[in-house]
Design a protein around this motif. Structure first.
Motif, short mmCIF file in Angstrom:
data_model
loop_
_atom_site.label_atom_id
_atom_site.label_comp_id
_atom_site.label_asym_id
_atom_site.label_seq_id
_atom_site.Cartn_x
_atom_site.Cartn_y
_atom_site.Cartn_z
N PRO A 57 45.61 21.27 10.32
CA PRO A 57 46.51 22.40 10.55
C PRO A 57 47.33 22.79 9.33
N THR A 58 47.68 21.80 8.51
CA THR A 58 48.46 22.08 7.30
C THR A 58 47.62 22.86 6.29
N LEU A 59 46.37 22.46 6.11
CA LEU A 59 45.50 23.20 5.20
C LEU A 59 45.19 24.60 5.71
N LEU A 60 45.07 24.75 7.02
CA LEU A 60 44.82 26.07 7.58
C LEU A 60 45.96 27.03 7.23
N ARG A 61 47.16 26.50 7.09
CA ARG A 61 48.30 27.35 6.74
C ARG A 61 48.54 27.43 5.23
N TYR A 62 48.44 26.31 4.53
CA TYR A 62 48.84 26.26 3.11
C TYR A 62 47.69 26.05 2.13
N GLY A 63 46.53 25.65 2.62
CA GLY A 63 45.44 25.33 1.72
C GLY A 63 44.79 26.56 1.09
N SER A 64 44.16 26.34 -0.04
CA SER A 64 43.41 27.42 -0.68
C SER A 64 42.10 27.64 0.07
N ASP A 65 41.45 28.75 -0.19
CA ASP A 65 40.16 29.02 0.45
C ASP A 65 39.16 27.92 0.12
N ALA A 66 39.16 27.46 -1.13
CA ALA A 66 38.23 26.41 -1.53
C ALA A 66 38.53 25.10 -0.80
N GLN A 67 39.81 24.77 -0.65
CA GLN A 67 40.17 23.55 0.07
C GLN A 67 39.73 23.62 1.53
N LYS A 68 39.92 24.76 2.13
CA LYS A 68 39.50 24.92 3.53
C LYS A 68 37.99 24.76 3.68
N ARG A 69 37.25 25.38 2.78
CA ARG A 69 35.78 25.34 2.88
C ARG A 69 35.24 23.93 2.66
N GLY B 188 42.16 21.54 -6.91
CA GLY B 188 41.63 21.17 -5.61
C GLY B 188 42.40 20.12 -4.86
N ASN B 189 43.39 19.49 -5.52
CA ASN B 189 44.11 18.39 -4.87
C ASN B 189 45.58 18.67 -4.62
N VAL B 190 46.12 19.70 -5.24
CA VAL B 190 47.49 20.11 -4.94
C VAL B 190 47.46 21.14 -3.81
N VAL B 191 48.21 20.85 -2.75
CA VAL B 191 48.30 21.80 -1.63
C VAL B 191 49.59 22.60 -1.82
N GLY B 192 49.45 23.92 -1.86
CA GLY B 192 50.58 24.76 -2.21
C GLY B 192 50.75 24.76 -3.72
N ARG B 193 51.99 24.62 -4.16
CA ARG B 193 52.27 24.65 -5.60
C ARG B 193 52.92 23.34 -6.04
N ILE B 194 52.69 22.99 -7.29
CA ILE B 194 53.36 21.82 -7.86
C ILE B 194 54.88 22.01 -7.80
N ASP B 195 55.59 20.95 -7.44
CA ASP B 195 57.04 20.93 -7.30
C ASP B 195 57.55 21.64 -6.05
N ASP B 196 56.65 22.19 -5.24
CA ASP B 196 57.09 22.94 -4.06
C ASP B 196 56.42 22.40 -2.79
N GLY B 197 56.29 21.07 -2.74
CA GLY B 197 55.60 20.47 -1.60
C GLY B 197 56.47 20.20 -0.39
N TRP B 198 57.80 20.39 -0.54
CA TRP B 198 58.67 20.07 0.59
C TRP B 198 58.41 20.97 1.79
N ALA B 199 58.16 22.25 1.53
CA ALA B 199 57.89 23.17 2.63
C ALA B 199 56.60 22.78 3.36
N VAL B 200 55.59 22.35 2.59
CA VAL B 200 54.33 21.91 3.18
C VAL B 200 54.58 20.67 4.03
N ALA B 201 55.37 19.74 3.50
CA ALA B 201 55.67 18.50 4.22
C ALA B 201 56.43 18.77 5.50
N ARG B 202 57.39 19.67 5.46
CA ARG B 202 58.17 19.99 6.66
C ARG B 202 57.28 20.55 7.75
N TYR B 203 56.35 21.40 7.35
CA TYR B 203 55.45 21.96 8.36
C TYR B 203 54.59 20.86 8.96
#
Length: 416
Positions: free
Chosen positions: A111-123, A237-252
């Motif tokens: 669910p986190t990748l469906l919201r924050y992941g890149s198209d390549a990460q999802k695929r 391919g391994n950073v979800v969202g942006r570097i230094d901005d992972g807190w929003a991803v983690a909260r979700y």
């Protein structure tokens, strides 16, 4: 479902018949006994059975039923997902955080990748989660930070096109079997506590990763700890969202985790309460079956009422999620409810067993002969094991104290 109508649609009931038929074949009666998986905990047999079952589930279209079809799911609605969760739990299928090899991938990372992941990460990642080809674990907790997630100290230093990870994670479910980890790492040590954190995917086969199991007092090796010694993780391919901005991803992800499966939890915990009631019928206290004691009956009724509340909250969360609403801090209420209810059921079982509940194992971990699964019908040993095992689940997803703080701050707007 609309308004207060809690009945499922005809389409959902057709799906219920379909998945129930498949579960009758894929989860034979012997695997539905309360002690089946406990007696095989940590064995190669258990791992292989669950691996095959996850692949069979995917091949038959019962994995990620509410995920988009392009990523391996069915593209079904929230009602189908609710029926799926109910029937999986009812069949005592190997799902959930203890038995489900794909649980952390399907319930949290997906669910986190469906919201924050890149198209390549999802695929590339999502279909491998559903098929069980990649087993994921969660690297949030650390030895020195406890439930203070923002206090993490595992670092990831940028070196060209890689992040060099050093530090330690602990209390990691599925650590022994996982191929990869989704983790929080600190990429800017100078930033404010909730800044400078990155949500990173780490291949656990990379050089410098060391995994060590943690044995719980129940005898289970469900958790582990991981040591990272200069592990070089490619940024691409391994950073979800942006570097230094992972807190929003983690909260979700945490909001998803705290409200992940209230429907299946309702059914699963109902099984556990039924086991407690069965034990109360054939365990005697003061010359009477335990079930005849008013205080025992009162505690059973309270647990049953809390289970019904969990069911209603599950339906509410399901509906709101289907509307695209972020549950946010409200998920902490559900987390607090399910962990409290499960603990209450386990403690009731231990109180019914009394001193017999303290004779569950020999010093080497083997089940005590006098009170084996065969002699007690499978109820007593299961209750003993659960009473020890659920202690850790009070902490998983955030302690009760953390949940109450979130509720007070974000829902009730109470002063600090």
């Amino acid at each position: 479902m609309h308004g207060m109508d809690l009945r499922y649609s005809p389409a959902a009931e057709r799906f219920r018949r379909e998945i129930r038929r498949w579960l009758e074949e894929s989860v034979p009666a012997k695997r539905r006994r309360p002690r089946f998986w406990i007696d095989r905990d940590g064995s190669e047999e258990s791992l292989e059975l669950r691996r095959r079952w996850e692949k069979d589930r995917f091949d038959n279209g019962f994995a990620g039923v509410d995920w988009p079809a392009e990523f391996g799911g069915r593209g079904a609605d929230h009602e189908i997902r609710a029926v799926h969760d109910e029937e999986m739990a009812r069949a005592r299928a190997p799902i959930g955080p203890f038995l489900g090899l794909t649980y952390l991938g399907t319930a949290l990372l997906g669910p986190t990748l469906l919201r924050y992941g890149s198209d390549a990460q999802k695929r590339t990642i999502l279909p491998r989660i559903l098929s069980g080809e990649t087993i994921w674990c969660q690297g949030f907790s650390e030895p020195e930070s406890g439930s203070d997630l923002a206090g993490l100290s595992t670092t990831a230093r940028r070196d060209g096109d890689v992040l060099v990870v050093s530090g330690q994670k602990t209390w990691t479910s599925l650590a022994r079997h996982a191929d990869a980890m989704f983790a929080l790492v600190r990429t800017d040590p100078q930033a404010a506590r909730r800044r400078g954190i990155t949500f990173l995917l780490i291949d656990l086969t990379l050089p410098g990763v060391h995994v060590r199991p943690i044995r719980q007092m129940s005898g289970s090796y469900e958790f582990g700890e991981e040591f990272f010694d200069g592990v070089r993780v490619p940024v691409d391919g391994n950073v979800v969202g942006r570097i230094d901005d992972g807190w929003a991803v983690a909260r979700y992800l945490l909001s998803v985790e705290r409200n992940a499966s209230p429907i299946s939890q309702y059914v699963e915990f109902g099984h556990e309460l039924d086991d407690v009631i069965a034990a109360a019928r054939h365990t005697w206290k003061d010359g009477l079956p335990a079930i005849e004691h008013p205080q025992i009956r009162t505690r059973i009724a309270r647990c049953r009422a809390d289970l019904e509340l969990l069911r209603v909250r599950g339906y509410d969360a399901m509906t709101r999620t289907a509307r695209g609403q972020d549950l946010g801090a409200d998920a902490s209420v559900t987390k607090l409810l399910w962990s409290r209810t499960r603990l209450a059921i386990a403690d009731l079982g231990a109180d019914i067993l009394g001193v017999d509940g303290q004779l569950s194992t020999e010093p080497d971990g083997r089940h005590h002969d006098r009170l084996s699964a065969e002699s007690d019908g499978g109820h007593l040993g299961h209750l003993r094991w659960r009473h020890l095992h659920v202690r850790g689940q009070r902490i998983a997803g955030g302690t009760a104290q953390i949940q109450r703080t979130i509720i007070a701050r974000d829902l009730l707007d109470l002063p600090r």
